[in-house]
Design an enzyme around this catalytic site. Structure first.
Site, PDB file in Angstrom:
ATOM      1  N   LYS A  52       0.846  -1.205   0.000  1.00 35.15           N
ATOM      2  CA  LYS A  52       0.000   0.000   0.000  1.00 35.15           C
ATOM      3  C   LYS A  52       0.875   1.247   0.000  1.00 35.15           C
ATOM      4  O   LYS A  52       2.079   1.173   0.249  1.00 35.15           O
ATOM      5  CB  LYS A  52      -0.912  -0.012   1.227  1.00 35.15           C
ATOM      6  CG  LYS A  52      -0.169   0.069   2.570  1.00 35.15           C
ATOM      7  CD  LYS A  52      -1.126  -0.181   3.738  1.00 35.15           C
ATOM      8  CE  LYS A  52      -0.381  -0.162   5.057  1.00 35.15           C
ATOM      9  NZ  LYS A  52      -1.230  -0.642   6.164  1.00 35.15           N
ATOM     10  N   TYR A 284      15.419  30.796   7.169  1.00 35.52           N
ATOM     11  CA  TYR A 284      14.231  31.454   7.718  1.00 35.52           C
ATOM     12  C   TYR A 284      14.351  31.707   9.208  1.00 35.52           C
ATOM     13  O   TYR A 284      14.762  30.821   9.969  1.00 35.52           O
ATOM     14  CB  TYR A 284      12.996  30.575   7.495  1.00 35.52           C
ATOM     15  CG  TYR A 284      12.421  30.672   6.099  1.00 35.52           C
ATOM     16  CD1 TYR A 284      11.956  31.887   5.600  1.00 35.52           C
ATOM     17  CD2 TYR A 284      12.324  29.540   5.297  1.00 35.52           C
ATOM     18  CE1 TYR A 284      11.421  31.963   4.320  1.00 35.52           C
ATOM     19  CE2 TYR A 284      11.786  29.613   4.030  1.00 35.52           C
ATOM     20  CZ  TYR A 284      11.336  30.835   3.547  1.00 35.52           C
ATOM     21  OH  TYR A 284      10.801  30.915   2.291  1.00 35.52           O
TER      22      TYR A 284
HETATM   23  C1  LIG Z   1      -0.517  -1.651   6.867  1.00 30.38           C
HETATM   24  C2  LIG Z   1      -1.113  -2.911   7.320  1.00 30.38           C
HETATM   25  C3  LIG Z   1      -0.310  -4.047   7.472  1.00 30.38           C
HETATM   26  C4  LIG Z   1       1.192  -4.010   7.365  1.00 30.38           C
HETATM   27  O1  LIG Z   1       1.697  -3.426   8.544  1.00 30.38           O
HETATM   28  P1  LIG Z   1       3.274  -3.385   8.827  1.00 30.38           P
HETATM   29  O2  LIG Z   1       3.372  -2.952  10.242  1.00 30.38           O
HETATM   30  O3  LIG Z   1       3.837  -2.382   7.897  1.00 30.38           O
HETATM   31  O4  LIG Z   1       3.794  -4.734   8.585  1.00 30.38           O
HETATM   32  C5  LIG Z   1      -0.946  -5.239   7.777  1.00 30.38           C
HETATM   33  N1  LIG Z   1      -2.284  -5.293   7.942  1.00 30.38           N
HETATM   34  C6  LIG Z   1      -3.086  -4.221   7.819  1.00 30.38           C
HETATM   35  C7  LIG Z   1      -4.554  -4.359   8.024  1.00 30.38           C
HETATM   36  C8  LIG Z   1      -2.528  -2.984   7.524  1.00 30.38           C
HETATM   37  O5  LIG Z   1      -3.322  -1.915   7.411  1.00 30.38           O
END
Ligand SMILES: *Cc1c(COP(=O)(O)O)cnc(C)c1O
Length: 391
Positions: A52, A284
């Site tokens: 993702k 800045y």
């Molecule tokens: C993002 C996510 C994962 C992966 O999590 P990590 O800590 O990056 O391994 C797994 N399950 C769900 C439902 C998630 O949203």
């Protein structure tokens, strides 16, 4: 004006910049991390690497290709668009869409052979209606809120079974899943409670005749600390694929089992170098005032590229194998560093924002600590305008 004294006895040469700012992603390291997850997960546990948010900004298409070549049969994304992007790039794996069952995208999920996670049992009937329209059985995974208090049904087994019975054979309950809230905190009872809740519900559903192919709970942290009770049929590692496991908290924390390494190096070009006198103000707000004659380099990356603004006067970068402090504020497109004590670099050379060179190393967890955030946020914060080079 006195010239700053410059260290020249280094063996690390400056490397020319390829872009203003870019990340180099190692496909080999992604593959090694995936194999390491497989080793710890063990035989009989399916792997569903999470790609993702554009593979935590490592590039979802390229990363997914590597993972498929390594034998990944499942991938997970957050929304329909992310899944469609992978399908259009030719990805053949099963794709679980974990956080999207918005009404306007349901048909697209079916059309692109994406498997949704349904988190409200009231939506199962709608998925069945779409299945009838498409004329094929549509699988889905049902998410259970076992105590995280976010997405997931709180319905009991009898209500779930009733909704499944009502939906009929048009849809297939392929997976039952949950997600942990405190998996790296070994002082907290929450993970144990969530496991127990989930197992009880799964057993109750099984006794009503509903036995999905995959029960799954674990993301990176339970895998990292080898909490095998939580592996069930499938694990969903995200962070681990990119080389990270969160540090464990608590007196009873087990040994870290998973040995993964960051797969991404983030670089920026030197856009300017200037020698300034003592008491010169930099950036800045005149936030930084030089103590003595100093050499300042201006980098072609700022918070619009994802360098946390909070790193102003706190962070550091790597210049030819030595650390150089960020001085003054991080600007939108520029960052100033003090290279007085570094080997020389010039305009068009590159420095490292995240990565290793010689004995110097900065990873996303270190950057996150300085910026008051988490490593996930640092990685996902690398902006789309930062070019990606797959090596
Ligand atoms: C993002 C996510 C994962 C992966 O999590 P990590 O800590 O990056 O391994 C797994 N399950 C769900 C439902 C998630 O949203």
């Amino acid at each position: 004006m006195a010239q700053p004294s410059i260290i020249t006895n280094t063996t690390i040469r400056s490397s020319p910049a390829l872009h203003r700012s870019w990340v180099e992603v190692s496909g080999r390291q992604i593959a090694e991390n995936f194999r390491e997850v497989r080793r710890v997960a063990g035989d009989g546990v399916e792997l569903m690497p999470v790609v993702k948010a554009d593979a935590y900004r490592h590039g979802a298409v390229a990363v997914s290709r590597v993972l498929e070549e390594e034998g990944a049969r499942w991938l997970a994304v957050s929304n329909a668009d992310e899944g469609i992007l992978l399908r259009e790039a030719g990805c053949r794996a099963h794709i679980l869409v974990m956080a999207d069952f918005l009404p306007f995208e349901r048909a697209a999920l079916a059309e692109h052979h994406l498997t949704p996670v349904i988190h409200d049992i009231g939506d199962i009937a709608d998925w069945a209606a779409i299945a009838q329209r498409f004329g094929r059985t549509l699988p889905f995974h049902l998410k259970v809120d076992s105590g995280m208090g976010r997405l997931g049904t709180r319905a009991n087994a009898s209500a779930i079974a009733e909704a499944l019975d009502a939906a009929g054979p048009a849809v297939q309950l392929e997976g039952l899943m949950t997600h942990f809230a405190s998996a790296s905190d070994f002082d907290s009872p929450q993970t144990g409670e969530q496991c127990a809740y989930f197992r009880t519900l799964a057993n109750d559903l099984a006794s009503r005749g509903w036995k999905p192919k995959y029960l799954h709970m674990a993301s990176t942290n339970p895998v990292g600390y080898a909490m095998r009770d939580s592996f069930c049929d499938l694990v969903r590692p995200g962070h681990a694929i990119y080389g990270y496991v969160s540090p464990a908290r608590g007196a009873t924390a087990p040994q870290l089992e998973l040995r993964v390494k960051p797969a991404l190096t983030w670089k920026a070009a030197v856009l300017g170098v200037k020698d300034v006198e003592a008491n010169a103000r930099i950036g800045y707000g005149g936030m930084h005032v030089t103590r003595g004659p100093s050499r300042i380099a201006i980098l072609a990356a700022g918070y619009a590229d994802g360098i946390p603004h909070r790193l102003g006067a706190r962070g550091r970068v790597i210049v030819r194998g030595t650390y150089a402090p960020i001085v003054g504020a991080v600007s939108m497109d520029l960052t100033t560093i003090d290279i007085t004590n570094c080997p020389p670099v010039g305009v068009g050379d590159s420095v490292i924002l995240l990565g290793s060179e010689g004995d110097a190393s900065i990873d996303a967890q270190q950057m996150a600590r300085l910026a008051g955030t988490i490593s996930y946020n640092v990685l996902c914060g690398i902006h789309a305008r930062v070019k990606r080079v797959h090596v």
